[in-house]
Design a protein around this motif. Structure first.
Motif, short mmCIF file in Angstrom:
data_model
loop_
_atom_site.label_atom_id
_atom_site.label_comp_id
_atom_site.label_asym_id
_atom_site.label_seq_id
_atom_site.Cartn_x
_atom_site.Cartn_y
_atom_site.Cartn_z
N SER A 360 -48.35 13.57 -57.92
CA SER A 360 -48.16 12.61 -58.99
C SER A 360 -46.68 12.50 -59.35
N GLY A 361 -46.03 13.65 -59.42
CA GLY A 361 -44.60 13.65 -59.74
C GLY A 361 -43.77 12.96 -58.69
N ILE A 362 -44.11 13.18 -57.42
CA ILE A 362 -43.38 12.51 -56.34
C ILE A 362 -43.63 11.01 -56.38
N ASN A 363 -44.88 10.61 -56.57
CA ASN A 363 -45.21 9.18 -56.62
C ASN A 363 -44.53 8.47 -57.76
N LYS A 364 -44.33 9.17 -58.88
CA LYS A 364 -43.73 8.56 -60.08
C LYS A 364 -42.25 8.87 -60.21
N SER A 365 -41.68 9.56 -59.23
CA SER A 365 -40.29 10.02 -59.32
C SER A 365 -40.04 10.71 -60.65
N ALA A 366 -40.94 11.62 -61.00
CA ALA A 366 -40.91 12.27 -62.31
C ALA A 366 -39.70 13.18 -62.46
N ASP A 367 -39.11 13.13 -63.63
CA ASP A 367 -37.98 13.99 -63.99
C ASP A 367 -38.54 15.22 -64.72
N PRO A 368 -38.20 16.43 -64.28
CA PRO A 368 -38.73 17.61 -64.97
C PRO A 368 -38.17 17.83 -66.36
N GLY A 369 -37.15 17.05 -66.72
CA GLY A 369 -36.54 17.24 -68.02
C GLY A 369 -35.41 18.25 -67.98
N LYS A 370 -34.88 18.56 -69.14
CA LYS A 370 -33.72 19.43 -69.25
C LYS A 370 -34.07 20.86 -68.88
N ARG A 371 -33.19 21.46 -68.10
CA ARG A 371 -33.35 22.89 -67.80
C ARG A 371 -32.86 23.70 -69.00
N LEU A 372 -33.65 24.68 -69.40
CA LEU A 372 -33.27 25.54 -70.52
C LEU A 372 -32.98 26.94 -70.00
N ASP A 373 -31.85 27.49 -70.38
CA ASP A 373 -31.46 28.80 -69.89
C ASP A 373 -31.51 29.87 -70.97
N ILE A 374 -32.23 29.59 -72.05
CA ILE A 374 -32.32 30.54 -73.15
C ILE A 374 -33.47 31.52 -72.92
N ASP A 375 -33.48 32.60 -73.71
CA ASP A 375 -34.59 33.54 -73.75
C ASP A 375 -35.65 32.94 -74.68
N MET A 376 -36.73 32.43 -74.10
CA MET A 376 -37.75 31.76 -74.91
C MET A 376 -38.46 32.71 -75.87
N TYR A 377 -38.51 33.99 -75.52
CA TYR A 377 -39.16 34.93 -76.42
C TYR A 377 -38.30 35.19 -77.66
N GLN A 378 -36.97 35.11 -77.47
CA GLN A 378 -36.05 35.37 -78.57
C GLN A 378 -35.70 34.09 -79.32
#
Length: 444
Positions: A360-378
């Motif tokens: 689906s992502g390939i067919n729609k040329s989907a963008d995964p959005g912004k990469r986040l490099d933070i500690d999600m737990y913190q």
């Protein structure tokens, strides 16, 4: 082996193989909608007819969307999946594809996967995955971990605890090596009594068949030792749950060119790789109904901090580089890891939904959005624009039901049956009176 050179079902005669290998019985096995494995034990003298016509089952007697009035259900053994059971070589385990009235059963998980695999191949895409199966070894009743000395605050990679269960782990690993799975490491995981065993990544159907057999094998060997192996997502509330992380890459037909790899990209991902990832991100709130399929699943992905200090499970739809606090991480070039699935995931539906969302992502040329490099737990509370993963199975099922694109990709007949059966399960759960309700409501 390139997919086009692999032996086909037409090339393999199970009756002849039985004579060559000394197989007395075949276990014709299929996995139903809820992930339960069903089987018939067939003597080798009858396997020729079974290979032609299939083993008969009553669909209503399993977790399939069927009634007692449905016609006979037949499991056609796929001889390419044959595994000679290493702890009892008289038995040959073989995965079956379900048919009814001479037609594939659209809701059958292995049928769903084979259809999506063919759709990907039609685009020149061959998805390969590896799964990281976590499980607990408990007492026979499943009420506590099997090793009373396994009580460290941070038990991950605990050398002594690993060696105290050497008998079980080594036996399973020896069998994986005998089966040429490419077993390469085993470890004690982050919870007391929890282990993980790894083997090589491969084509999605092969990975799914091996995943199904691994669960069967691990339970069988644990029972042989007087123990119980459980893949339940969260069997102990204070301990880290059982994940089933999936590593994903896509290749050309030869299996030599990684379509996800781009050496010029910072993350080592091609545009197609990003689009596939975009599909996973876009459908994450809905695909959780497949990757996290039980009531108990949502006690893992929305858990408070565990005894070890971290849940190692996501609660938001985010992606990152080599950082384990997100739903998806890119640990190396040309692949990524989805950390959402848990131990209850159906081996075939897990692979199916990965392919469906990715295509689906390939067919729609989907963008995964912004990469986040933070500690999600913190610092996850600082992220305000990322969707949250479902809080419970009901929310996940509702999200899946609303995602028409994902349902159509998986097959509407399958999706409708899955949602119907899972809603029955949810309704059964909420109608159950719990001790918590008594503790908090009896004197109101």
């Amino acid at each position: 082996m390139p997919l086009d050179l692999a032996p086909t079902a037409q090339d393999l005669d199970l009756a002849s193989i039985a004579k060559e290998r000394g197989i007395r019985y075949f276990m014709i096995s299929f996995t139903d909608l809820f992930g339960f494995q069903r089987a018939k034990l067939v003597p080798a003298s009858a396997i020729a007819d079974m290979q032609k016509d299939g083993a008969g089952f009553a669909g209503f007697a399993t977790w399939l969307d069927m009634t007692p009035a449905h016609p006979d259900l037949f499991g056609l053994p796929d001889p390419t999946s044959l595994i000679q059971v290493p702890w009892n070589r008289e038995i040959g385990w073989v995965a079956a594809d379900l048919v009814m009235d001479d037609k594939p059963v659209a809701q059958a998980p292995r049928v769903v996967l084979k259809k999506l695999r063919e759709q990907a191949a039609a685009k020149g895409l061959y998805v390969k995955t590896g799964v990281e199966c976590e499980f607990f070894l408990t007492n026979a009743e499943g009420t506590q971990v099997s090793d009373g000395k396994d009580n460290a605050a941070k038990p991950c990679y605990d050398q002594q605890a690993l060696m105290r269960r050497y008998d079980v782990i080594a036996e399973i690993c020896d069998y994986m090596q005998e089966l040429n799975w490419g077993a390469y490491q085993n470890d004690h995981e982050d919870a007391n009594g929890q282990f993980e065993m790894n083997w090589n990544f491969d084509d999605t159907l092969l990975t799914a068949d091996r995943h199904a057999f691994f669960k069967f094998m691990t339970r069988a060997i644990a029972e042989k030792h007087g123990l119980r192996a459980t893949f339940m997502p969260k069997p102990f509330m204070n301990l880290t749950g059982n994940g089933c992380h999936a590593h994903i890459s896509v290749w050309d037909k030869t299996g030599k060119v990684n379509a996800f790899y781009d050496s010029s990209d910072e993350m080592g991902l091609s545009k197609q790789g990003y689009n596939f990832l975009g599909g996973i991100m876009r459908h994450a709130e809905a695909l959780a109904a497949i990757t996290n399929p039980t009531v108990n699943s949502y006690k893992r992905i929305n858990a408070p901090r565990t005894a070890s200090g971290a849940t190692w499970a996501p609660n938001s739809v985010t992606w990152t580089g080599n950082n384990r606090t997100h739903m998806v991480r890119v640990p190396g070039k040309g692949r990524f890891e989805i950390r959402l699935p848990d131990g209850a995931a159906n081996p075939y539906l897990l692979q199916s939904v990965i392919i469906a969302a990715g295509l689906s992502g390939i067919n729609k040329s989907a963008d995964p959005g912004k990469r986040l490099d933070i500690d999600m737990y913190q610092d996850g509370h600082l992220v305000t624009d990322a969707p949250k993963l479902p809080l419970n199975l009901l929310d996940a099922l509702r999200n899946f039901d609303k995602d028409q694109e994902l349902k159509e990709a998986l097959g509407v007949e399958f999706a409708d049956s899955y949602i119907k059966m899972k809603m029955k399960e949810w309704n059964s759960y909420v109608s159950h009176l719990t001790q918590w309700e008594r503790d908090h409501t009896l004197d109101i």
